[in-house]
Design a protein around this motif. Structure first.
Motif, PDB file in Angstrom:
ATOM      1  N   ILE A  17       0.885  -1.191  -0.055  1.00 17.96           N
ATOM      2  CA  ILE A  17       0.023   0.137   0.051  1.00 17.96           C
ATOM      3  C   ILE A  17       0.930   1.123  -0.060  1.00 17.96           C
ATOM      4  O   ILE A  17       1.612   1.314   1.001  1.00 17.96           O
ATOM      5  CB  ILE A  17      -0.780  -0.015   1.108  1.00 17.96           C
ATOM      6  N   GLU A  33      -3.321   3.377   4.214  1.00 14.34           N
ATOM      7  CA  GLU A  33      -3.561   2.258   4.932  1.00 14.34           C
ATOM      8  C   GLU A  33      -4.222   2.895   6.110  1.00 14.34           C
ATOM      9  O   GLU A  33      -3.969   4.001   6.753  1.00 14.34           O
ATOM     10  CB  GLU A  33      -2.521   1.194   5.277  1.00 14.34           C
ATOM     11  N   HIS A  34      -5.124   2.142   6.898  1.00  9.85           N
ATOM     12  CA  HIS A  34      -5.867   2.605   8.023  1.00  9.85           C
ATOM     13  C   HIS A  34      -7.015   3.720   7.626  1.00  9.85           C
ATOM     14  O   HIS A  34      -8.127   3.693   7.954  1.00  9.85           O
ATOM     15  CB  HIS A  34      -5.048   3.042   9.044  1.00  9.85           C
ATOM     16  N   VAL A  76     -10.027   2.442   5.762  1.00 10.13           N
ATOM     17  CA  VAL A  76     -11.143   2.100   6.625  1.00 10.13           C
ATOM     18  C   VAL A  76     -12.066   3.108   6.827  1.00 10.13           C
ATOM     19  O   VAL A  76     -13.257   2.771   6.853  1.00 10.13           O
ATOM     20  CB  VAL A  76     -10.520   1.489   7.855  1.00 10.13           C
ATOM     21  N   GLY A 124       2.794  -7.002   6.352  1.00 14.07           N
ATOM     22  CA  GLY A 124       1.884  -5.738   5.656  1.00 14.07           C
ATOM     23  C   GLY A 124       2.028  -6.238   4.182  1.00 14.07           C
ATOM     24  O   GLY A 124       1.720  -5.083   3.309  1.00 14.07           O
ATOM     25  N   SER A 142     -10.949  -3.701   4.554  1.00  9.82           N
ATOM     26  CA  SER A 142     -11.658  -2.779   3.748  1.00  9.82           C
ATOM     27  C   SER A 142     -11.828  -3.286   2.370  1.00  9.82           C
ATOM     28  O   SER A 142     -12.467  -3.019   1.520  1.00  9.82           O
ATOM     29  CB  SER A 142     -10.618  -1.559   3.690  1.00  9.82           C
ATOM     30  N   ASP A 147      -6.632  -5.324   0.041  1.00 11.40           N
ATOM     31  CA  ASP A 147      -5.672  -6.179  -0.190  1.00 11.40           C
ATOM     32  C   ASP A 147      -6.245  -7.273  -1.222  1.00 11.40           C
ATOM     33  O   ASP A 147      -5.646  -7.326  -2.114  1.00 11.40           O
ATOM     34  CB  ASP A 147      -5.316  -6.955   1.275  1.00 11.40           C
ATOM     35  N   HIS A 165       4.237  -8.041  13.125  1.00 15.40           N
ATOM     36  CA  HIS A 165       3.426  -6.935  13.564  1.00 15.40           C
ATOM     37  C   HIS A 165       2.187  -7.473  14.444  1.00 15.40           C
ATOM     38  O   HIS A 165       2.266  -8.891  14.445  1.00 15.40           O
ATOM     39  CB  HIS A 165       2.922  -6.052  12.472  1.00 15.40           C
ATOM     40  N   THR A 199      -3.293  -7.575  11.521  1.00 14.97           N
ATOM     41  CA  THR A 199      -4.195  -6.134  11.112  1.00 14.97           C
ATOM     42  C   THR A 199      -5.173  -5.869  11.960  1.00 14.97           C
ATOM     43  O   THR A 199      -5.679  -4.952  12.298  1.00 14.97           O
ATOM     44  CB  THR A 199      -4.565  -6.629   9.884  1.00 14.97           C
ATOM     45  N   VAL A 231      -6.083  -2.459  13.621  1.00 14.36           N
ATOM     46  CA  VAL A 231      -7.506  -1.659  13.138  1.00 14.36           C
ATOM     47  C   VAL A 231      -8.086  -1.562  14.600  1.00 14.36           C
ATOM     48  O   VAL A 231      -8.782  -0.426  14.724  1.00 14.36           O
ATOM     49  CB  VAL A 231      -8.073  -2.585  12.253  1.00 14.36           C
ATOM     50  N   GLY A 265       1.010  -1.202   5.050  1.00 13.91           N
ATOM     51  CA  GLY A 265       0.067  -2.255   5.903  1.00 13.91           C
ATOM     52  C   GLY A 265      -0.328  -1.830   7.158  1.00 13.91           C
ATOM     53  O   GLY A 265      -0.346  -0.517   7.422  1.00 13.91           O
ATOM     54  N   ALA A 266      -0.345  -2.650   7.885  1.00  8.62           N
ATOM     55  CA  ALA A 266      -0.989  -2.306   9.321  1.00  8.62           C
ATOM     56  C   ALA A 266      -0.205  -1.724  10.401  1.00  8.62           C
ATOM     57  O   ALA A 266      -0.675  -0.925  11.355  1.00  8.62           O
ATOM     58  CB  ALA A 266      -1.645  -3.513   9.861  1.00  8.62           C
TER      59      ALA A 266
HETATM   60  O1  PMV Z   1      -3.265  -6.520   5.875  1.00 11.90           O
HETATM   61  P1  PMV Z   1      -2.434  -5.100   5.832  1.00 11.90           P
HETATM   62  O2  PMV Z   1      -1.415  -5.276   6.938  1.00 11.90           O
HETATM   63  O3  PMV Z   1      -1.861  -5.210   4.600  1.00 11.90           O
HETATM   64  O4  PMV Z   1      -3.307  -4.084   6.405  1.00 11.90           O
HETATM   65  C1  PMV Z   1      -4.384  -3.794   5.455  1.00 11.90           C
HETATM   66  C2  PMV Z   1      -4.597  -2.162   5.461  1.00 11.90           C
HETATM   67  C3  PMV Z   1      -5.459  -1.783   6.548  1.00 11.90           C
HETATM   68  O5  PMV Z   1      -6.214  -0.474   6.305  1.00 11.90           O
HETATM   69  C4  PMV Z   1      -4.748  -1.509   7.698  1.00 11.90           C
HETATM   70  C5  PMV Z   1      -6.649  -2.765   6.921  1.00 11.90           C
HETATM   71  C6  PMV Z   1      -7.600  -2.651   5.973  1.00 11.90           C
HETATM   72  O6  PMV Z   1      -8.500  -3.626   5.961  1.00 11.90           O
HETATM   73  O7  PMV Z   1      -7.961  -2.010   4.877  1.00 11.90           O
END
Ligand code: PMV
Length: 324
Positions: A24, A28-29, A32, A115, A158, A161, A201, A204, A208, A288-289
């Protein structure tokens, strides 16, 4: 053809599938809560072989690579992440007893829980592998199965991914009106990134949920940060489509500042970001998260020096390219 008919047809002895990981670049975050984000598929991912096995254990997931090493089944002698038992239970609900004699061998070069989309990549490759094994053409249920698997790993994702991983193209993404919209972003120049893993980490789901608690205490401040990240994403989309990578890097640095303000950064992440910037990366941020996981640095030449500087600091590191 009726779906049941596919499962009764003669099937392949073995089917292979692959899905890429992702980064990302911004959002990220904030995504959401309705801000725009940008995500891109990368040249590392997860590969799965699906074959039948004669075992009384039922379906088995065997990890032979960086995603995990070990064997998970619904019997008690499993070794590996127990969350994969939930995955097996879901597969039985979704696909029925036909999958009970299947063995899923999982390999790949994505570090898990960092992430980089390892759970999304695993989920997409797994469902794709089952479809291929039964020669079932991709249909509208495909995404639903993937999303249910993503919920096991992420709670209420969200959707960014699995959308970028399924589409294998760089996208803009936004939640809208109870659903989400995504659109392609055509990259004018290739994107090469240095990845450094700043530690495991917290997951997620936890990241979140913890952010939501902080947001409840500081609603206006958090909303202002999400609005800021939304403008960064819009400007970054423009820079990407013009091939203005120096601008993309600066915007990554701004995004990292916001992520730090959201308390999802760590001292190790900040350290990797500053090493990267000092050694000439165009920009660096977590992806990511957060709370650990990967840092990405946008490269502009100088690759081996940067890679060596991450390694010398003691972090698992590699160079990856955006592939769509
Ligand atoms: O799964 P990750 O670590 O790539 O995080 C996804 C991105 C977030 O915005 C933190 C969560 C989401 O569902 O969009």
């Amino acid at each position: 053809m009726n779906l049941a008919d596919y499962y009764n047809k003669p099937r392949a002895d073995i089917a292979f599938s692959y899905a890429p990981g992702k980064v990302i670049l911004v959002g990220e975050h904030a995504v959401v809560y309705g801000s725009q984000a940008i995500a891109m598929p990368i040249d590392s991912g997860i590969r799965i072989a699906v074959l039948s096995h004669a075992s009384s254990k039922g379906p088995v997931i065997r990890g032979v690579g960086s995603f995990f090493m070990g064997e998970i089944s619904l019997s008690s002698d499993s070794s590996g992440p127990t969350i994969l038992k939930e995955v097996l239970n879901y597969l039985i609900v979704a696909f029925g007893s036909k999958i009970k004699n299947l063995l899923f061998i999982v390999d790949g070069n994505l570090p898990p829980g960092s992430g980089l989309g390892s759970s999304g990549s695993f989920s997409v490759a797994l469902v794709k592998g089952i479809y291929r094994y039964f020669s079932r053409p991709l249909d509208k249920m495909f995404e639903e199965y993937v999303l249910e698997l993503e919920k096991i790993f992420h709670g209420s994702p969200s959707g960014i991914d699995h959308t970028v991983i399924m589409g294998e193209k760089s996208i803009g993404f936004k939640k809208e009106g109870g659903g989400c919209v995504s659109w392609p972003i055509a990259l004018k120049k290739p994107i090469k990134l240095l990845v450094g893993v700043a530690g495991p980490h917290l997951g997620t789901k936890n990241a979140v949920a913890n952010l939501l608690e902080r947001k409840k205490r500081h609603g206006i401040a958090y909303q202002n940060i999400f609005n800021g990240l939304d403008s960064v994403a819009k400007e970054m989309e423009e820079s990407l489509s013009k091939g203005y990578l120096a601008g993309v890097g600066e915007l990554m640095n701004i995004a990292q500042g916001y992520l730090n303000a959201l308390s999802v950064s760590t001292p190790q992440i900040e350290k990797l970001c500053s090493i990267a910037r000092d050694r000439g990366a165009l920009g660096a941020k977590l992806t990511g998260a957060g709370g650990g996981g990967a840092v990405i640095a946008l490269l502009d030449g100088n690759e081996s020096e940067l890679l060596n500087s991450f390694k010398a600091a003691g972090y698992q590191s590699f160079i990856t390219e955006v592939v769509g």
